[in-house]
Write an enzyme that holds these catalytic residues in place. Structure first.
Site, short mmCIF file in Angstrom:
data_model
loop_
_atom_site.label_atom_id
_atom_site.label_comp_id
_atom_site.label_asym_id
_atom_site.label_seq_id
_atom_site.Cartn_x
_atom_site.Cartn_y
_atom_site.Cartn_z
CD GLN A 129 -2.34 1.27 2.86
OE1 GLN A 129 -1.77 0.76 3.82
NE2 GLN A 129 -3.50 1.87 2.96
N GLY A 130 0.82 2.04 -1.08
CA GLY A 130 1.61 3.26 -1.16
C GLY A 130 0.76 4.49 -0.88
CE1 TYR A 131 -3.91 3.89 -0.55
CE2 TYR A 131 -5.05 4.59 1.44
CZ TYR A 131 -5.08 4.00 0.20
OH TYR A 131 -6.26 3.50 -0.28
CB SER A 132 2.43 6.87 4.74
OG SER A 132 1.32 6.31 5.38
CB SER A 164 3.64 -3.04 5.39
OG SER A 164 3.46 -2.15 6.45
CD GLU A 247 -4.66 0.28 6.34
OE1 GLU A 247 -5.03 1.34 5.80
OE2 GLU A 247 -3.48 0.04 6.65
#
Ligand code: FAD
Length: 393
Positions: A129-132, A164, A247
């Site tokens: 997951q590429g959010y932050s 992660s 999530e």
């Protein structure tokens, strides 16, 4: 709230229990942890997910056309309860199954569903997951990773952080800024990025557990086909929130907490204090009872949510309550385990005289991270108070 199971559901439970008993994978004491990215552990977990999928026990709630069983939520709960009772390994493809998969079913194109859903279920492809980003965590909408549409490709430049599993993931679902001039929530898009694309650098970050687990991910002129856009251009915030809701349910799993609590009770019966099992010490018993009450309360909250789903009532802030309560409870359970072990609690994996293979200190540190990941406790409290209790912003 309905707490009873029908005879058919009880029969289903028996069938699942027998299957799990016959198929549970053997532990490989030589294999390193998933966080360390040990290929033996990754392969073992992929094989396990595949076995579960072939038996029809992965993503059971998904429609049949996408590889699910269209099972109701009670059947799904029974399967996850039985897996936990058997102390089965978790699903390596959890982010695919519980986050991007349901999002693609809701917002993806037919081609995206055809390309990705089956490989998510069989663990052939693992997702991250590429959010932050540095400076954009709780205030996610301030993210700056830029994607410019050049012809029929996005050209991506920027950086993600705390990603992660990026060190072994095949794909990333990623938020990028596609309109820097629009108000911050309206200039974001949701894209799917193949992690093998040239221009991507993954640099592991060591956590306090001593293992990587999450990473920095850098994008330099990374070219992604336009057809990897999910939902509308600049409407990624809507899609991202659908994923976040999934999530929070995943991180707030009641069954994981029950598994931890069962482990704590086993530990209290086997560790000794003043010549007797720790579980017989009146102070420890009191503390165990308090934790057990919190676990049971959480279980009933989960049943209430389950009843809401069955009766088609809106989910409301249930996912935030799950996330807040379970992650803090997981940490408190691990802290209690360290207390019970006393000086042995500080022994790491592989040390002589270590209890439970040294998992508790790791759990204590790891669970602290999960209070932060997926939206911190403070952010969940904001959501509960504003959207659930109607308090002013
Ligand atoms: C173990 C772990 C795994 C993770 N995995 C991923 C991943 O796979 N992909 C990904 O994209 N991200 C991941 N993250 C990142 C995670 O989502 C962010 O760390 C989290 O959203 C918090 O953002 P931040 O770290 O920038 O902290 P900040 O947002 O800077 O917050 C700092 C502190 O201020 C508080 N705070 C901030 N704003 C408010 C407010 N409005 N009201 C009250 N308090 C506030 C926070 O609660 C926190 O205590 C992971 C994090 C951890 C710890």
């Amino acid at each position: 709230m309905d707490l009873s199971f029908t005879p058919e559901q009880e029969a289903f439970r028996k069938q699942v229990r027998a299957w799990v008993k016959a198929n549970l994978p053997k532990r490989d004491p030589e294999a390193g942890s998933l966080e360390s990215g040990d290929p033996r552990r990754i392969q073992m977990l992929k094989d396990w997910q595949r076995t579960l999928y072939n038996a029809g026990y992965v993503a059971m709630g998904w429609p049949r056309e996408y590889g699910g069983q269209a099972a109701d939520v009670v059947q799904q709960t029974i399967v996850s309860e039985e897996l936990i009772l058997a102390r089965a390994p978790g699903l390596i493809g959890g982010m695919g199954i519980q986050m991007v998969g349901p999002t693609l079913i809701q917002y993806g194109t037919d081609e995206q569903r055809r390309r990705h859903l089956r490989k998510i279920l069989t663990a052939e492809e693992i997702w991250c997951q590429g959010y932050s980003e540095p400076g954009s965590g709780s205030d996610l909408a301030s993210l700056r990773t830029r994607a410019e549409l050049v012809g029929d490709e996005f050209v991506i430049n920027g950086q993600k952080v705390w990603t992660s599993n990026a060190h072994f993931a095949d794909w990333m679902f990623c938020l990028v800024r596609t309109d820097p001039d629009a108000p911050k929530h309206r200039g974001i898009s949701y894209v799917l990025i193949n992690m093998k694309t040239p221009g991507i650098t993954v640099r592991p970050l060591i956590q306090m557990t001593g293992e990587p687990g999450f990473n920095e991910v850098f994008f330099e002129e990374v070219r992604v086909p336009r057809e990897n856009l999910v939902g509308e251009l600049n409407q990624g915030w809507l899609v991202a929130n659908a994923t976040l809701q999934h999530e929070r349910n995943m991180l707030g799993s009641t069954t994981t907490t029950q598994q931890l609590m069962n482990g704590l009770l086993r530990l209290a019966r086997t560790c000794h204090r003043n010549g007797k099992p720790a579980a017989e010490d009146p102070v420890i018993r009191q503390q165990l009872a308090e934790l057990m009450i919190r676990v049971e309360t959480m279980r009933y909250h989960a049943y209430r949510q389950l009843t809401n789903v069955l009766r088609k009532r809106p989910a409301g802030i249930g996912a935030s309550v799950n996330k807040l309560v379970s992650t803090e409870l997981n940490h408190d359970i691990a802290a209690m385990a360290l207390d019970i072990m006393g000086p042995y609690g500080s022994l790491g994996r592989g040390a002589p005289h270590v209890h439970d293979r040294g998992e508790w200190p790791i759990q204590f540190m790891f669970s602290l991270g999960l209070i932060i990941g997926g939206g911190t406790s403070q952010i969940q409290k904001n959501i509960i108070s504003e959207r659930g209790l109607g308090m002013p912003r």
